[in-house]
Scaffold this active site. Structure first.
Site, mmCIF file in Angstrom:
data_model
loop_
_atom_site.group_PDB
_atom_site.id
_atom_site.type_symbol
_atom_site.label_atom_id
_atom_site.label_comp_id
_atom_site.label_asym_id
_atom_site.label_seq_id
_atom_site.Cartn_x
_atom_site.Cartn_y
_atom_site.Cartn_z
ATOM 1 C CB THR A 142 -7.247 -5.707 9.939
ATOM 2 O OG1 THR A 142 -7.502 -6.828 9.203
ATOM 3 C CG2 THR A 142 -7.561 -4.554 8.879
ATOM 4 C CG HIS A 189 -5.365 -6.349 -0.231
ATOM 5 N ND1 HIS A 189 -6.753 -6.509 0.216
ATOM 6 C CD2 HIS A 189 -5.506 -7.201 -1.475
ATOM 7 C CE1 HIS A 189 -7.282 -7.238 -0.503
ATOM 8 N NE2 HIS A 189 -6.662 -7.742 -1.594
ATOM 9 C CE1 TYR A 217 -9.397 -3.150 0.435
ATOM 10 C CE2 TYR A 217 -8.533 -1.391 -0.128
ATOM 11 C CZ TYR A 217 -8.307 -2.651 0.221
ATOM 12 O OH TYR A 217 -7.024 -2.968 0.859
ATOM 13 C CE LYS A 275 -4.045 -2.359 2.234
ATOM 14 N NZ LYS A 275 -4.999 -2.145 3.433
ATOM 15 C CD GLU A 309 -8.740 -9.213 -3.714
ATOM 16 O OE1 GLU A 309 -9.403 -8.910 -2.924
ATOM 17 O OE2 GLU A 309 -7.627 -9.563 -3.489
ATOM 18 N NE ARG A 339 -6.122 -12.049 5.421
ATOM 19 C CZ ARG A 339 -6.938 -10.920 5.185
ATOM 20 N NH1 ARG A 339 -6.902 -10.042 4.194
ATOM 21 N NH2 ARG A 339 -7.548 -10.569 6.368
ATOM 22 C CG ASN A 362 -3.810 -2.231 6.761
ATOM 23 O OD1 ASN A 362 -3.601 -1.810 5.673
ATOM 24 N ND2 ASN A 362 -4.807 -2.725 7.328
ATOM 25 N NE ARG A 403 -2.404 -5.447 7.078
ATOM 26 C CZ ARG A 403 -3.651 -5.991 6.809
ATOM 27 N NH1 ARG A 403 -3.927 -7.063 7.094
ATOM 28 N NH2 ARG A 403 -3.996 -5.519 5.633
HETATM 29 P P1 ATP Z 1 -7.250 -5.550 3.248
HETATM 30 O O1 ATP Z 1 -8.438 -6.168 2.421
HETATM 31 O O2 ATP Z 1 -6.688 -4.369 2.881
HETATM 32 O O3 ATP Z 1 -6.051 -6.696 3.104
HETATM 33 P P2 ATP Z 1 -8.171 -6.939 5.493
HETATM 34 O O4 ATP Z 1 -8.648 -8.042 4.827
HETATM 35 O O5 ATP Z 1 -7.128 -7.362 6.916
HETATM 36 O O6 ATP Z 1 -7.315 -5.834 4.851
HETATM 37 P P3 ATP Z 1 -10.867 -5.561 5.695
HETATM 38 O O7 ATP Z 1 -11.708 -6.156 6.599
HETATM 39 O O8 ATP Z 1 -10.859 -6.312 4.400
HETATM 40 O O9 ATP Z 1 -9.326 -6.007 6.345
HETATM 41 O O10 ATP Z 1 -10.610 -3.865 5.547
HETATM 42 C C1 ATP Z 1 -9.887 -3.311 4.474
HETATM 43 C C2 ATP Z 1 -9.256 -2.232 5.085
HETATM 44 O O11 ATP Z 1 -10.238 -1.179 5.667
HETATM 45 C C3 ATP Z 1 -8.226 -2.559 6.169
HETATM 46 O O12 ATP Z 1 -7.009 -3.016 5.398
HETATM 47 C C4 ATP Z 1 -8.157 -1.213 6.943
HETATM 48 O O13 ATP Z 1 -7.167 -0.365 6.274
HETATM 49 C C5 ATP Z 1 -9.701 -0.866 6.654
HETATM 50 N N1 ATP Z 1 -10.447 -1.008 7.833
HETATM 51 C C6 ATP Z 1 -10.979 -2.280 8.168
HETATM 52 N N2 ATP Z 1 -11.546 -2.081 9.267
HETATM 53 C C7 ATP Z 1 -11.326 -0.951 9.694
HETATM 54 C C8 ATP Z 1 -11.988 -0.243 11.001
HETATM 55 N N3 ATP Z 1 -12.759 -0.820 11.992
HETATM 56 N N4 ATP Z 1 -11.461 0.809 11.194
HETATM 57 C C9 ATP Z 1 -10.677 1.549 10.123
HETATM 58 N N5 ATP Z 1 -10.145 1.127 8.940
HETATM 59 C C10 ATP Z 1 -10.420 -0.234 8.928
HETATM 60 MG MG MG Z 2 -9.873 -7.510 3.158
#
Ligand code: ATP
Ligand code: MG
Length: 137
Positions: free
Chosen positions: A91, A115, A49, A9, A126, A85, A112, A102
């Site tokens: 996350t 992705h 997203y 990112k 994707e 993962r 973070n 992370r």
């Molecule tokens: P990614 O999809 O980026 O790999 P992830 O799968 O760990 O991350 P997701 O639940 O898909 O997490 O959320 C996508 C992104 O949205 C996260 O990487 C984070 O930056 C943001 N995000 C998720 N939950 C929150 C939250 N509660 N508050 C703020 N930002 C959030």
């Molecule tokens: Mg995700």
């Protein structure tokens, strides 16, 4: 063999962590099957997203993802989706296990560092979002 999509990112690209993050993957049995650097448009980031479009953090997430270039990759290996993962960590970097990308390189849940696809279906979606057949080796 399984493939998954990884994004380094904008925060991690700005902090010159591309090489260190790619080393984590290569040192843990994931092969780079495709790679490129690009700057997402708002439309692209929103589509990528889209699953989160009704969440309160959606606008901040899109603004962050377009704040600078990203590096996108296809990682290949056995159990690549779960392995990626695991290497990424939770996350929220504050909850991520020590030694994960992370935990070591990210500052906040908003920024973070990486992705990773979360399922086989999403990995396929994707991968085709970013890469043409002839770009995958
Ligand atoms: P990614 O999809 O980026 O790999 P992830 O799968 O760990 O991350 P997701 O639940 O898909 O997490 O959320 C996508 C992104 O949205 C996260 O990487 C984070 O930056 C943001 N995000 C998720 N939950 C929150 C939250 N509660 N508050 C703020 N930002 C959030
Ligand atoms: Mg995700």
């Amino acid at each position: 063999m399984e493939q998954t999509l990884s994004i380094i990112k904008p925060d991690a690209v700005r902090k010159q962590l591309v090489g260190k993050i790619i080393s984590r993957f290569e040192e843990n049995g994931l092969r780079i099957a495709a790679i490129k650097k690009l700057h997402l448009s708002k439309e692209e980031a929103g589509e990528f997203y889209a699953i989160h479009k009704d969440r309160p953090f959606f606008k901040d997430l899109v603004d962050f993802m377009v704040s600078g270039p990203v590096v996108v990759m296809i990682l290949e290996g056995s159990d690549a989706i779960a392995k990626n993962r695991e290497l990424m960590g939770s996350t929220n970097p504050k909850e991520a296990q020590a030694g994960t990308i992370r935990a070591d390189f990210a500052d906040s849940i908003d920024e973070n560092a990486v992705h990773g696809s979360d399922s086989k279906d999403n990995a396929a979606i994707e991968i085709s979002f970013f890469f043409a057949r002839r770009e995958i080796f």
